[in-house]
Structures are given as structure tokens and as C-alpha cells.
Design a protein around this motif. Structure first.
Motif, short mmCIF file in Angstrom:
data_model
loop_
_atom_site.label_atom_id
_atom_site.label_comp_id
_atom_site.label_asym_id
_atom_site.label_seq_id
_atom_site.Cartn_x
_atom_site.Cartn_y
_atom_site.Cartn_z
N UNK A 135 0.84 -1.21 0.00
CA UNK A 135 0.00 0.00 0.00
C UNK A 135 0.87 1.25 0.00
N UNK A 136 1.95 1.23 0.81
CA UNK A 136 2.86 2.39 0.86
C UNK A 136 3.49 2.60 -0.52
N UNK A 137 3.92 1.53 -1.13
CA UNK A 137 4.57 1.65 -2.45
C UNK A 137 3.58 2.22 -3.47
N UNK A 138 2.36 1.71 -3.41
CA UNK A 138 1.34 2.19 -4.35
C UNK A 138 1.13 3.69 -4.18
N UNK A 139 1.03 4.11 -2.91
CA UNK A 139 0.79 5.54 -2.65
C UNK A 139 2.00 6.37 -3.08
N UNK A 140 3.21 5.87 -2.79
CA UNK A 140 4.42 6.62 -3.20
C UNK A 140 4.44 6.77 -4.72
N UNK A 141 4.10 5.69 -5.42
CA UNK A 141 4.10 5.75 -6.89
C UNK A 141 3.07 6.76 -7.40
N UNK A 142 2.02 6.97 -6.59
CA UNK A 142 0.98 7.93 -7.00
C UNK A 142 1.31 9.37 -6.59
N UNK A 143 2.47 9.54 -5.94
CA UNK A 143 2.90 10.90 -5.60
C UNK A 143 2.64 11.30 -4.16
N UNK A 144 2.12 10.37 -3.36
CA UNK A 144 1.95 10.68 -1.93
C UNK A 144 3.35 10.62 -1.28
N UNK A 145 3.55 11.48 -0.30
CA UNK A 145 4.87 11.53 0.36
C UNK A 145 4.82 10.77 1.69
N UNK A 146 5.96 10.24 2.08
CA UNK A 146 6.06 9.53 3.36
C UNK A 146 7.24 10.05 4.16
N UNK A 147 7.04 10.21 5.45
CA UNK A 147 8.16 10.50 6.36
C UNK A 147 8.41 9.20 7.12
N UNK A 148 9.54 8.60 6.83
CA UNK A 148 9.87 7.27 7.36
C UNK A 148 9.77 7.20 8.88
N UNK A 149 9.16 6.13 9.40
CA UNK A 149 9.20 5.96 10.86
C UNK A 149 10.62 5.59 11.30
N UNK A 150 10.91 5.81 12.57
CA UNK A 150 12.25 5.45 13.05
C UNK A 150 12.20 4.09 13.75
N UNK A 151 13.37 3.62 14.12
CA UNK A 151 13.46 2.31 14.79
C UNK A 151 13.71 2.51 16.28
N UNK A 152 13.33 1.53 17.06
CA UNK A 152 13.60 1.62 18.49
C UNK A 152 12.62 0.75 19.24
N UNK A 153 12.48 1.05 20.52
CA UNK A 153 11.54 0.28 21.33
C UNK A 153 10.14 0.86 21.14
N UNK A 154 9.23 0.03 20.72
CA UNK A 154 7.86 0.49 20.45
C UNK A 154 7.00 0.38 21.71
N UNK A 155 5.86 1.05 21.69
CA UNK A 155 5.01 1.09 22.88
C UNK A 155 4.63 -0.31 23.35
N UNK A 156 4.47 -1.24 22.41
CA UNK A 156 4.07 -2.60 22.77
C UNK A 156 5.22 -3.42 23.36
N UNK A 157 6.43 -2.84 23.36
CA UNK A 157 7.59 -3.54 23.91
C UNK A 157 8.47 -4.15 22.83
N UNK A 158 7.94 -4.28 21.61
CA UNK A 158 8.75 -4.83 20.51
C UNK A 158 9.82 -3.83 20.11
N UNK A 159 10.88 -4.36 19.50
CA UNK A 159 11.94 -3.50 18.96
C UNK A 159 11.82 -3.52 17.45
N UNK A 160 12.04 -2.40 16.81
CA UNK A 160 12.07 -2.41 15.34
C UNK A 160 11.57 -1.10 14.78
N UNK A 161 11.35 -1.11 13.47
CA UNK A 161 10.91 0.09 12.78
C UNK A 161 9.41 0.28 12.96
N UNK A 162 8.99 1.49 13.21
CA UNK A 162 7.57 1.73 13.38
C UNK A 162 7.26 2.89 14.29
N UNK A 163 8.31 3.48 14.90
CA UNK A 163 8.08 4.65 15.77
C UNK A 163 7.81 5.87 14.91
N UNK A 164 6.88 6.69 15.32
CA UNK A 164 6.64 7.93 14.59
C UNK A 164 7.95 8.72 14.52
#
Ligand code: CTP
Length: 394
Positions: A135-164
């Protein structure tokens, strides 16, 4: 720049509270902010918080009593210079990518002609889910812009990419996109900033009071006007600006190498750095021990980077700074001629309210064609704006 409007869409995720900070940052930049909340976002933050910070009514229910005759999703869609969705959940990304418009936010996104920018925030497994990525790729191809999320400890306790992404960064990217003047598109600009150091022994060096604020402001102004900017910075506590190639150096020699290797291909060089003019005649490989009552270190002249650029320049526009404690204009004029510059920005370093470390500067800009522009005290960013206005002939 005329006042701009950002329509901020806030979706339901724990990062919704960070959107308050985004509103506050955008307001500080004198941007009008209208907030649309999804129903689930109001479970995390109250509409009243957004209303208080944005000083506008918050819209969160498509079928509530109209506050004016205007059809809200259409009027906001038209009013927006940018629509920012932060945090953007997998749900809103999926809806927009698949043409679903079933609430106030999704209908407004569908109806706007403004640039739409998503700042995603979600669990890392959701973010990496192939459907979300498609979905992100489709939107990017259509000209929508994305500000990449950062990586770290997420609210749920998981580690990885997905932080605002950092809320200050999001606000800066958005205000950069809103910048009206794009008159430096296609230009390659080198900016130098901060001090340089000259090493004495493995633990000691000499340097100066420069913080880099002026050079960073010049680099950011050039970036926002569309230039491809390389910032060559001596030691500075300022964080690397987004969208700018930032090269960190320490010494005169390192700065020289980085500038010279890029000089031929560039259009404009702005040398705001306070480069050390002298270095110790001999570097002591071992730590100098305290022995005598007096210590004398011999210094020799180091390279004048700007003067060398002045000798080598072909098409490039060269801008120097002249930090002076006396005879400001005469000294600045001498530097302009001696270093073969196109412009020199002269500032009086004896004032405590401007210059080194201050957010403001009080400068006079001289050009090789005899123009002299005495600016009033203003922020370093405004000085940068005036400088590029002059270079572009306004
Ligand atoms: N500059 C440079 N290399 C140096 C010294 C200065 O490239 N070794 C550049 C600065 O980046 C600035 C301009 O030259 O754009 C003027 O710097 P300034 O320190 O004001 O002047 P100097 O030429 O060093 O002369 P003085 O210290 O005698 O005033």
C-alpha cells in the motif's frame, strides 16, 4: 511568505499524543493548523487538547451539526496547502491506497488537491507486513509523500521500525515543503560552518567560539529553496539537518579537502565557517607535561581556504563572512577584494546580542559590484534569506 495551512489528520495509535507537539511546532512557525481526528484517535488524546493548541475547531465526526454552511471535508480539502497524516496507521494507509473514503479524514484526503504526507507509526510487524508495504509503495508511486518511521523500542515492547518520526523533524519537513521560493532548484551549494580546531597534542587543541548556527541556517535556507546542499561543518552541537549532505570535519586541512573536492561541480560556496588561521608549528605526539612556569607554543599560518577558492574559481559564486571587531566595512571590503569574492557578509563581533552563539545577527552585505545592504538585527535564518535574495537579484 503568505500564511500557510496544514490540515493534520490524527489516527488512532499511541503516537497520537506526539501529534500535539507537531501542532505546537507548526504554530510556532506561524502555520495555520486544522486537525481532523479519526474516531479511534480520540480514545488516546482528547479533541480539546488539539483545539487548544491549534486554536481551531477540531473535526472528528462526519455527521455532526455543521459549524458553518461549508461542507467541512471539502472546505478543509481546499484550504490545505499540505495534508499531514501523523500518526498514520496501517488502516488509513490501506484505506487511501484502496480508494475507501468512509470518514472525515479519508474523505478529506480523497478530496484534496494538496500534497498529502503520511508519517506512519505502528507495530513493527504491522509496518513490515507485505500488504502495508504494498500500500505504501502504491501511494508513493501515485505521488503521496512519506516520512519514514524510526526504529527503536515500540510502545508494545517490541523493537524495530515503526516509531513515529521525531515530531520536530516532521514539522521541519512540512514547513520546508511549504516554502514558497524554490529559486535554487538545480543549484549545487557548499556551505561551511562552525569552527575548526588545531591540534596541539593528543589531548589539547585550540579553537574559537563559533557554534555553526549561521552556517546551518544558510544550509537550511538553501535546501528549502530547492538547492542540493552539502554542509561541511566543524565541531558543532547542532544536529545534522535533514535533506542535506552533512560532512563533519575537525581541522583546517580536513575542511579544505572536503570543500576542494566538491568545488568544481558546485555553483555557490558560502563560507560561514570560522576557520583557524594558525596551527602549532609542531604537533606533539605525546602529551605535553607541565614543567616550566611558562609554556610557549609556536604557531604557523594555515591555509586560507577561501582565498584559494577565489584563485581557482571559474563560474562559482563565492560568499565569505567577515567577523570584525573594528573598521567593519573597510575590513570586509578588503577581504572581498583580496579573496576574489562575489559577496561578503560583514558582522561586528563585539556586540553581545548578535554574532557568535546568538540566534540573531546584525550584518551588512557587500557585493563586488559595489552594492551595500545594511540589514537590521534579524534571525540568522532571515540573514540567509536576504543573502540568497541578493544573489538571485531581488
Ligand atoms: N576563511 C577561510 N580560511 C581561513 C580563514 C578564513 O576560508 N584560514 C574564510 C572564512 O570562512 C570567512 C572568511 O574567510 O568566510 C573571512 O574569515 P575571517 O576569519 O573573518 O578573516 P580572515 O581572512 O581569517 O582574516 P582576519 O582573521 O585577519 O580578520
Amino acid at each position: 511568505m503568505c500564511k500557510k495551512t496544514v490540515v493534520l489528520g490524527v489516527c488512532g495509535g499511541i503516537a497520537a499524543y506526539k501529534a500535539l507537539d507537531i501542532v505546537s511546532n507548526l504554530k510556532k512557525k506561524d502555520i495555520d493548523v486544522h486537525v481532523i481526528m479519526t474516531e479511534s484517535s480520540s480514545q488516546f488524546v482528547t479533541p480539546l487538547s488539539f483545539q487548544s493548541l491549534s486554536q481551531n475547531m477540531v473535526i472528528y465526526d462526519m455527521f455532526e451539526e455543521p459549524k458553518s454552511f461549508e461542507i467541512q471535508h471539502i472546505s478543509l480539502a481546499k484550504k490545505a496547502d499540505i495534508m499531514l497524516i501523523a500518526p498514520a496507521t496501517a488502516n488509513i494507509i490501506g484505506k487511501v491506497a484502496n480508494g475507501i473514503a468512509d470518514d472525515m479524514l479519508s474523505t478529506t484526503i480523497m478530496a484534496t488537491k494538496a500534497k498529502v504526507v503520511f508519517a506512519p507509526a505502528m507495530n513493527t510487524n504491522m509496518y513490515n507486513n507485505v500488504i502495508v508495504q504494498q500500500n505504501i509503495k502504491k501511494l508513493k508511486d501515485l505521488g503521496y509523500e512519506f516520512i519514514e518511521p524510526s526504529s527503536g523500542r515500540l510502545a508494545c515492547g517490541d523493537e524495530g521500525k515503526g516509531k513515529l518520526a521525531d515530531s520536530k523533524l516532521i514539522s521541519e519537513i512540512v514547513s520546508s515543503m511549504l516554502y514558497d521560493k524554490k529559486d535554487l532548484i538545480g543549484k549545487k551549494i557548499i556551505v561551511t560552518a562552525g569552527p575548526t580546531i588545531a591540534n596541539i597534542d593528543p589531548v589539547r587543541f585550540i579553537t574559537n567560539k563559533s557554534t555553526g548556527k549561521m552556517g546551518y541556517a544558510v544550509a537550511e535556507e538553501a535546501r528549502d529553496r530547492g538547492a542540493e546542499v552539502t554542509l561541511i561543518s566543524g565541531p558543532s552541537s547542532l544536529s545534522d539537518p535533514f535533506g542535506i549532505e552533512t560532512v563533519k570535519v575537525n581541522t583546517n586541512e580536513e575542511m579544505f579537502d572536503e570543500v576542494v573536492s566538491r568545488f568544481e561541480k558546485c555553483d555557490i560556496v558560502v563560507k560561514s565557517a570560522a576557520v583557524a588561521d594558525y596551527k602549532p608549528k609542531a604537533y606533539s605526539e605525546s602529551k605535553i607535561k607541565k614543567k616550566e612556569a611558562q609554556l610557549t607554543i609556536d604557531f604557523i599560518k594555515d591555509r586560507d581556504i577561501l582565498k584559494i577558492l577565489g584563485e581557482r574559481k571559474s563560474k562559482q559564486i563565492l560568499v565569505g563572512f567577515a567577523a570584525e571587531s573594528n573598521d567593519l566595512l573597510q575590513n570586509a571590503m578588503d577581504k572581498l577584494k583580496k579573496k576574489n569574492l562575489d559577496y561578503v557578509v560583514a558582522n561586528d563581533i563585539t556586540r553581545s546580542d548578535t554574532g557568535f552563539a546568538s540566534a540573531d545577527n546584525l550584518v551588512t552585505i557587500l557585493s563586488k559590484n559595489g552594492k551595500l545592504i545594511k540589514l537590521e538585527k534579524m534571525t540568522k535564518r532571515c540573514v540567509a534569506r536576504e543573502l540568497f535574495n541578493l544573489i538571485n537579484g531581488y
